[in-house]
Design an enzyme around this catalytic site. Sequence first.
Site, mmCIF file in Angstrom:
data_model
loop_
_atom_site.group_PDB
_atom_site.id
_atom_site.type_symbol
_atom_site.label_atom_id
_atom_site.label_comp_id
_atom_site.label_asym_id
_atom_site.label_seq_id
_atom_site.Cartn_x
_atom_site.Cartn_y
_atom_site.Cartn_z
ATOM 1 N N CYS A 147 8.455 -9.283 5.129
ATOM 2 C CA CYS A 147 8.235 -9.632 3.726
ATOM 3 C C CYS A 147 7.474 -10.906 3.503
ATOM 4 O O CYS A 147 6.519 -11.156 4.181
ATOM 5 C CB CYS A 147 9.553 -9.588 3.027
ATOM 6 S SG CYS A 147 10.038 -7.911 3.119
ATOM 7 N N ARG A 203 5.549 -5.604 -1.596
ATOM 8 C CA ARG A 203 5.819 -5.253 -0.209
ATOM 9 C C ARG A 203 7.236 -4.716 -0.009
ATOM 10 O O ARG A 203 7.543 -4.177 1.041
ATOM 11 C CB ARG A 203 5.608 -6.470 0.688
ATOM 12 C CG ARG A 203 4.200 -7.024 0.583
ATOM 13 C CD ARG A 203 4.103 -8.323 1.314
ATOM 14 N NE ARG A 203 4.320 -8.115 2.730
ATOM 15 C CZ ARG A 203 3.396 -7.682 3.574
ATOM 16 N NH1 ARG A 203 2.208 -7.400 3.136
ATOM 17 N NH2 ARG A 203 3.655 -7.531 4.829
ATOM 18 N N TRP A 226 13.409 -8.719 3.931
ATOM 19 C CA TRP A 226 13.620 -7.283 4.132
ATOM 20 C C TRP A 226 14.512 -7.203 5.361
ATOM 21 O O TRP A 226 14.061 -7.375 6.494
ATOM 22 C CB TRP A 226 12.278 -6.596 4.359
ATOM 23 C CG TRP A 226 12.390 -5.122 4.554
ATOM 24 C CD1 TRP A 226 12.312 -4.441 5.724
ATOM 25 C CD2 TRP A 226 12.607 -4.142 3.549
ATOM 26 N NE1 TRP A 226 12.465 -3.106 5.501
ATOM 27 C CE2 TRP A 226 12.648 -2.891 4.183
ATOM 28 C CE3 TRP A 226 12.786 -4.209 2.151
ATOM 29 C CZ2 TRP A 226 12.850 -1.709 3.481
ATOM 30 C CZ3 TRP A 226 12.980 -3.035 1.456
ATOM 31 C CH2 TRP A 226 13.010 -1.805 2.121
ATOM 32 N N ASN A 231 9.554 -14.358 8.812
ATOM 33 C CA ASN A 231 9.235 -12.935 8.719
ATOM 34 C C ASN A 231 9.231 -12.384 10.124
ATOM 35 O O ASN A 231 8.651 -12.998 11.015
ATOM 36 C CB ASN A 231 7.814 -12.734 8.170
ATOM 37 C CG ASN A 231 7.770 -12.828 6.675
ATOM 38 O OD1 ASN A 231 8.815 -12.890 6.022
ATOM 39 N ND2 ASN A 231 6.576 -12.844 6.129
ATOM 40 N N GLY A 232 9.808 -11.223 10.329
ATOM 41 C CA GLY A 232 9.741 -10.600 11.646
ATOM 42 C C GLY A 232 11.099 -10.476 12.290
ATOM 43 O O GLY A 232 12.132 -10.500 11.612
ATOM 44 N N GLU A 277 -4.568 18.614 0.036
ATOM 45 C CA GLU A 277 -4.764 17.354 -0.682
ATOM 46 C C GLU A 277 -6.214 17.243 -1.168
ATOM 47 O O GLU A 277 -6.474 16.768 -2.274
ATOM 48 C CB GLU A 277 -4.370 16.175 0.222
ATOM 49 C CG GLU A 277 -4.639 14.793 -0.341
ATOM 50 C CD GLU A 277 -3.960 14.491 -1.664
ATOM 51 O OE1 GLU A 277 -3.073 15.251 -2.095
ATOM 52 O OE2 GLU A 277 -4.346 13.482 -2.304
ATOM 53 N N LYS A 315 -7.341 16.827 -5.058
ATOM 54 C CA LYS A 315 -8.220 15.750 -5.565
ATOM 55 C C LYS A 315 -9.348 16.332 -6.408
ATOM 56 O O LYS A 315 -9.654 15.838 -7.480
ATOM 57 C CB LYS A 315 -8.858 14.975 -4.420
ATOM 58 C CG LYS A 315 -8.182 13.807 -3.748
ATOM 59 C CD LYS A 315 -7.590 12.771 -4.592
ATOM 60 C CE LYS A 315 -6.228 13.191 -4.920
ATOM 61 N NZ LYS A 315 -5.054 12.770 -4.937
ATOM 62 N N GLU A 367 -8.033 17.593 -9.707
ATOM 63 C CA GLU A 367 -7.584 16.510 -10.588
ATOM 64 C C GLU A 367 -8.738 15.827 -11.302
ATOM 65 O O GLU A 367 -8.658 15.561 -12.497
ATOM 66 C CB GLU A 367 -6.825 15.438 -9.779
ATOM 67 C CG GLU A 367 -5.418 15.822 -9.398
ATOM 68 C CD GLU A 367 -4.754 14.760 -8.531
ATOM 69 O OE1 GLU A 367 -3.584 14.432 -8.786
ATOM 70 O OE2 GLU A 367 -5.396 14.248 -7.584
ATOM 71 N N HIS A 383 -5.967 37.928 5.051
ATOM 72 C CA HIS A 383 -4.866 38.640 4.393
ATOM 73 C C HIS A 383 -5.039 38.689 2.877
ATOM 74 O O HIS A 383 -4.068 38.926 2.164
ATOM 75 C CB HIS A 383 -3.532 37.996 4.763
ATOM 76 C CG HIS A 383 -3.255 38.050 6.239
ATOM 77 N ND1 HIS A 383 -2.971 39.224 6.889
ATOM 78 C CD2 HIS A 383 -3.269 37.082 7.184
ATOM 79 C CE1 HIS A 383 -2.797 38.974 8.189
ATOM 80 N NE2 HIS A 383 -2.979 37.674 8.387
ATOM 81 N N LYS A 398 -0.065 8.867 -14.348
ATOM 82 C CA LYS A 398 0.073 8.279 -13.017
ATOM 83 C C LYS A 398 1.482 8.468 -12.461
ATOM 84 O O LYS A 398 1.669 8.887 -11.344
ATOM 85 C CB LYS A 398 -0.278 6.790 -13.094
ATOM 86 C CG LYS A 398 -0.178 6.042 -11.773
ATOM 87 C CD LYS A 398 -1.315 6.408 -10.840
ATOM 88 C CE LYS A 398 -1.150 5.849 -9.453
ATOM 89 N NZ LYS A 398 -1.909 6.616 -8.465
HETATM 90 N N1 GLU Z 1 14.716 -10.492 10.762
HETATM 91 C C1 GLU Z 1 14.887 -11.361 9.636
HETATM 92 C C2 GLU Z 1 16.143 -10.998 8.859
HETATM 93 O O1 GLU Z 1 16.685 -9.923 8.984
HETATM 94 C C3 GLU Z 1 13.670 -11.437 8.747
HETATM 95 C C4 GLU Z 1 13.325 -10.151 8.064
HETATM 96 C C5 GLU Z 1 12.075 -10.257 7.189
HETATM 97 O O2 GLU Z 1 10.967 -10.216 7.749
HETATM 98 O O3 GLU Z 1 12.197 -10.372 5.976
HETATM 99 O O4 GLU Z 1 16.604 -11.793 8.118
#
Ligand code: GLU
Length: 610
Positions: free
Chosen positions: A2, A27, A75, A99-100, A483, A487, A490, A506, A605
């Site tokens: 995030c 995100r 996230w 993040n990560g 698809e 398009k 549409e 057939h 939409k």
């Molecule tokens: N791994 C971290 C958590 O769970 C960061 C997750 C994220 O990228 O928001 O807090």
Amino acid sequence: MCGIVGAVAQRDVAEILINGLHRLEYRGYDSAGIAVVNNKKQLQRVRSLGKVQELENTLEKQPLLGGTGIAHTRWATHGEPSENNAHPHISGNFAVVHNGIIENYEILRHRLQEKGYIFSSQTDTEVIAHLIEWEMRSSETLLDAVKKVVPQLIGAYGMAVIDSNDPEHLIAARSGSPLVIGLGIGENFLASDQLALLSVTHRFIFLEEGDVADISRRQINIYNRNGEKVERLAHNANIEADVADKGQHRHFMQKEIFEQPTALINTMEGRLNHDSIIVESIGNGINEILKNVENIQIVACGTSYNAGMVARYWFENLAGISCNVEIASEFRYRQSVLRPNSLLITLSQSGETADTLAALRLAKEKGYMSTLAICNVAGSSLVRESDFAFMTRAGVEIGVASTKAFTTQLVTMLMLVTAMGKLNGHISVEKEKLIIKALQALPKDIENALGIDEQIKILSEDFAEKHHSLFLGRGEYYPIAMEAALKLKEISYIHAETYAAGELKHGPLALIDADMPVIVIAPTNDLLEKLKSNIEEVAARGGQLYVFTDRDANFKESENIKVITMPEVNNITAPIFYTIPMQLLSYHVALIKGTDVDQPRNLAKSVTVE
Ligand code: GLU
């Protein structure tokens, strides 16, 4: 992964940080938090479960004053979404946002606990905060401490750290998760995406893998992974603050078609290692579910349904999992039989599609093992009401006819299939590597595919006068053809039908005549020879064929067969790639016909009605 926003300034920064978080909301995230150092050198922190708006409401009652701060949207990957697990995490004078994923967090946590650190969250991130506190005991500066922590971390991260004793510095480090420094005048900023900072600056330095940066109000020092001081060039922002701006494009749809390489990079960011998928990035606790799933039921409408149809081939071919796909408006009124250990997957760009939502609610009553939404709008009803949500991160899509929402859905699904196949043993380490390689090459591949625009523009003149058309494909290319036809219907209002090419004899073969253009998606694959026979069946009856293919397939042009040769691409991601010329074709046909491309007649939409 995030959002991160940070600032070192003379003015109060809380509002800038919150504004940045709002810009990253698309995100998807589950909680948010902010920490600011006040003029008494105290760390003040506010966190909340749910929306950034909640955080903002709290800050209105309890403003945070100070010029140095960091903020985050989380996230959850390790530990449930909760206020306690939300970032920033604090240890002593230090606050961290991350993040990560820190893959070796268990060992680190254990070691730190032995040293007497008490953990107040379930996150992997908290180990970073305590490690910094520990290393600071033998370091002169926060920069030195972070430089000592970084080699101890295995995994993917982008992080920002502040020290209340030394509010002049904001330290950032990146490995596997992007970070960008925003340059101001007498103030500087940091974010995980330049979009977050467009209200304060348009000049950016992009950190590279392994970089550690020391950001202060008037100076920025960057060190590479070997600890050497490096210069990184500053760039002017290449995007506009206002997403509702067509830029150089004539229509939003065209802009969105051309945005796909970037959209796909965003979709994959933080979810892939160099040779494997990061399963936890799909959601906290998803491993257990994916390991035990025996059946998949996909429910969706329109373009999302077509994406689901492509995914069905992947789920069965790659992950060996049985998969059904159904139109939501049918599923919700049908007495479908629930198979054991079934996962319900809903797909919707907006997350507010009424039929899909109703199907989800019904499935919950029926007792599905779990529910997963694949969606582009964070906080939408579908995301809120599902057990898991895997965000597509296409960015705002304004054109009513979906383009980048479709290709990002496909990439999201392919990542999910790979995670599942890896967990259930159907996808070997080698196969996984191949899929990851194909995914990583895809943004560039799509860019190459977009290079065919001029050629398609000329070709589209053949279609403008037609009233009917037929799209053919086999295997995964059958739903790609569906698809493509959708398009064209549409936005150009030309009647378009799709058939799995083997079905032609057939019945629909009766439709073929010189007035019926037949578009075939025919890259080299196991079904090519069969498809070639189907093409002959059409040619023999005087049909006009347009074959989208590659060099290896060796199609010969003839009076009634036009061959459009696409660049080479990996077989695995080729269905996503072949979507591009189809999007361009419908766009150019609509342009010639002069229809309202972005707001085609009779359509909306987000279909929030039944
Ligand atoms: N791994 C971290 C958590 O769970 C960061 C997750 C994220 O990228 O928001 O807090």
